[in-house]
Design a protein around this motif. Sequence first.
Motif, PDB file in Angstrom:
ATOM      1  N   TRP A   2      16.844  -9.506  -8.033  1.00 59.70           N
ATOM      2  CA  TRP A   2      16.821  -8.652  -6.857  1.00 59.70           C
ATOM      3  C   TRP A   2      17.378  -9.403  -5.664  1.00 59.70           C
ATOM      4  CZ3 TRP A   2      13.465 -11.453  -3.860  1.00 59.70           C
ATOM      5  CH2 TRP A   2      12.455 -12.150  -4.527  1.00 59.70           C
ATOM      6  N   ARG A   3      17.694  -8.649  -4.612  1.00 58.45           N
ATOM      7  CA  ARG A   3      18.246  -9.234  -3.392  1.00 58.45           C
ATOM      8  C   ARG A   3      17.490  -8.701  -2.187  1.00 58.45           C
ATOM      9  NH1 ARG A   3      24.025 -11.012  -4.255  1.00 58.45           N
ATOM     10  NH2 ARG A   3      24.227 -10.773  -6.446  1.00 58.45           N
ATOM     11  N   GLN A  11       0.817  -1.211   0.000  1.00 54.19           N
ATOM     12  CA  GLN A  11       0.000   0.000   0.000  1.00 54.19           C
ATOM     13  C   GLN A  11       0.859   1.273   0.000  1.00 54.19           C
ATOM     14  OE1 GLN A  11      -0.475  -2.466   2.355  1.00 54.19           O
ATOM     15  NE2 GLN A  11      -2.265  -3.397   1.427  1.00 54.19           N
ATOM     16  N   THR A  12       2.130   1.147   0.378  1.00 53.39           N
ATOM     17  CA  THR A  12       2.995   2.316   0.529  1.00 53.39           C
ATOM     18  C   THR A  12       3.859   2.601  -0.694  1.00 53.39           C
ATOM     19  OG1 THR A  12       3.131   1.822   2.891  1.00 53.39           O
ATOM     20  CG2 THR A  12       4.744   3.364   2.024  1.00 53.39           C
ATOM     21  N   LEU A  13       4.414   1.558  -1.296  1.00 51.31           N
ATOM     22  CA  LEU A  13       5.367   1.734  -2.397  1.00 51.31           C
ATOM     23  C   LEU A  13       4.737   1.421  -3.749  1.00 51.31           C
ATOM     24  CD1 LEU A  13       8.419  -0.060  -0.742  1.00 51.31           C
ATOM     25  CD2 LEU A  13       8.044   2.403  -0.941  1.00 51.31           C
ATOM     26  N   PRO A  14       5.060   2.213  -4.783  1.00 52.00           N
ATOM     27  CA  PRO A  14       4.567   1.901  -6.127  1.00 52.00           C
ATOM     28  C   PRO A  14       5.356   0.736  -6.722  1.00 52.00           C
ATOM     29  CG  PRO A  14       5.997   3.814  -6.202  1.00 52.00           C
ATOM     30  CD  PRO A  14       5.853   3.445  -4.749  1.00 52.00           C
ATOM     31  N   ARG A  15       4.746  -0.001  -7.637  1.00 54.87           N
ATOM     32  CA  ARG A  15       5.462  -1.075  -8.341  1.00 54.87           C
ATOM     33  C   ARG A  15       6.496  -0.457  -9.264  1.00 54.87           C
ATOM     34  NH1 ARG A  15       2.864  -6.285 -10.765  1.00 54.87           N
ATOM     35  NH2 ARG A  15       5.070  -6.548 -10.882  1.00 54.87           N
ATOM     36  N   LYS A  16       7.713  -0.943  -9.161  1.00 52.33           N
ATOM     37  CA  LYS A  16       8.770  -0.533 -10.088  1.00 52.33           C
ATOM     38  C   LYS A  16       9.949  -1.480  -9.955  1.00 52.33           C
ATOM     39  CE  LYS A  16      11.114   3.223  -7.698  1.00 52.33           C
ATOM     40  NZ  LYS A  16      11.355   4.643  -7.628  1.00 52.33           N
ATOM     41  N   ASP A  17      11.060  -1.151 -10.570  1.00 55.35           N
ATOM     42  CA  ASP A  17      12.214  -2.053 -10.619  1.00 55.35           C
ATOM     43  C   ASP A  17      13.098  -1.966  -9.376  1.00 55.35           C
ATOM     44  OD1 ASP A  17      11.393  -2.859 -13.108  1.00 55.35           O
ATOM     45  OD2 ASP A  17      12.745  -1.538 -14.188  1.00 55.35           O
ATOM     46  N   TYR A  18      12.570  -2.314  -8.233  1.00 59.92           N
ATOM     47  CA  TYR A  18      13.394  -2.359  -7.025  1.00 59.92           C
ATOM     48  C   TYR A  18      14.317  -3.564  -7.131  1.00 59.92           C
ATOM     49  CZ  TYR A  18       9.723   0.653  -5.121  1.00 59.92           C
ATOM     50  OH  TYR A  18       8.836   1.660  -4.913  1.00 59.92           O
ATOM     51  N   ASP A  75       5.532 -10.087  -0.438  1.00 63.32           N
ATOM     52  CA  ASP A  75       5.082  -8.765  -0.868  1.00 63.32           C
ATOM     53  C   ASP A  75       6.138  -8.080  -1.720  1.00 63.32           C
ATOM     54  OD1 ASP A  75       2.697  -9.104   0.451  1.00 63.32           O
ATOM     55  OD2 ASP A  75       3.092  -7.604   2.016  1.00 63.32           O
ATOM     56  N   PHE A  76       7.406  -8.183  -1.314  1.00 62.85           N
ATOM     57  CA  PHE A  76       8.469  -7.563  -2.109  1.00 62.85           C
ATOM     58  C   PHE A  76       8.568  -8.229  -3.481  1.00 62.85           C
ATOM     59  CE2 PHE A  76      12.871  -7.125  -3.584  1.00 62.85           C
ATOM     60  CZ  PHE A  76      12.949  -5.744  -3.632  1.00 62.85           C
ATOM     61  N   ALA A  77       8.458  -9.538  -3.521  1.00 65.67           N
ATOM     62  CA  ALA A  77       8.526 -10.253  -4.799  1.00 65.67           C
ATOM     63  C   ALA A  77       7.385  -9.825  -5.721  1.00 65.67           C
ATOM     64  CB  ALA A  77       8.487 -11.760  -4.562  1.00 65.67           C
ATOM     65  N   ASN A  78       6.219  -9.548  -5.166  1.00 66.85           N
ATOM     66  CA  ASN A  78       5.082  -9.083  -5.967  1.00 66.85           C
ATOM     67  C   ASN A  78       5.208  -7.614  -6.345  1.00 66.85           C
ATOM     68  OD1 ASN A  78       3.726 -11.535  -5.978  1.00 66.85           O
ATOM     69  ND2 ASN A  78       2.704 -11.106  -4.048  1.00 66.85           N
ATOM     70  N   LEU A  79       5.907  -6.852  -5.516  1.00 63.79           N
ATOM     71  CA  LEU A  79       6.029  -5.416  -5.736  1.00 63.79           C
ATOM     72  C   LEU A  79       7.066  -5.065  -6.797  1.00 63.79           C
ATOM     73  CD1 LEU A  79       5.189  -2.601  -4.605  1.00 63.79           C
ATOM     74  CD2 LEU A  79       7.118  -2.809  -3.044  1.00 63.79           C
ATOM     75  N   THR A  80       8.200  -5.755  -6.793  1.00 59.17           N
ATOM     76  CA  THR A  80       9.270  -5.399  -7.714  1.00 59.17           C
ATOM     77  C   THR A  80       8.997  -5.936  -9.120  1.00 59.17           C
ATOM     78  OG1 THR A  80      11.647  -5.432  -8.109  1.00 59.17           O
ATOM     79  CG2 THR A  80      10.699  -7.431  -7.164  1.00 59.17           C
TER      80      THR A  80
END
Length: 84
Positions: free
Chosen positions: A54-55, A3-10, A44-49
């Motif tokens: 990634w690491r 809910q806080t971070l937009p999806r992008k190439d993290y 959540d991070f795997a779905n967000l990036t």
Amino acid sequence: MLQTLPRKDYSLLIADIPYGFRLAGSINDEEPFKYNQLEKMVKDFANLTMAPLWRIVVFHSRDQTYSVSKALKTTCHAVEGLTW
């Protein structure tokens, strides 16, 4: 996180999770992260990036090693354990 971070190439997530040591002067360290919280963070991070590679770096105590490794193995291809 979703809910806080937009999806992008993290490409890197650094997490300093609570250890539950309850040391005087520590902030937000009353209760240690439990496995289900760690697993949700990783998924959540795997779905967000949107990055193909990634690491995730998780700072944790030796007592949390199993939970952290188990949570990372559900989503990550390789896990390297570095504890203190």
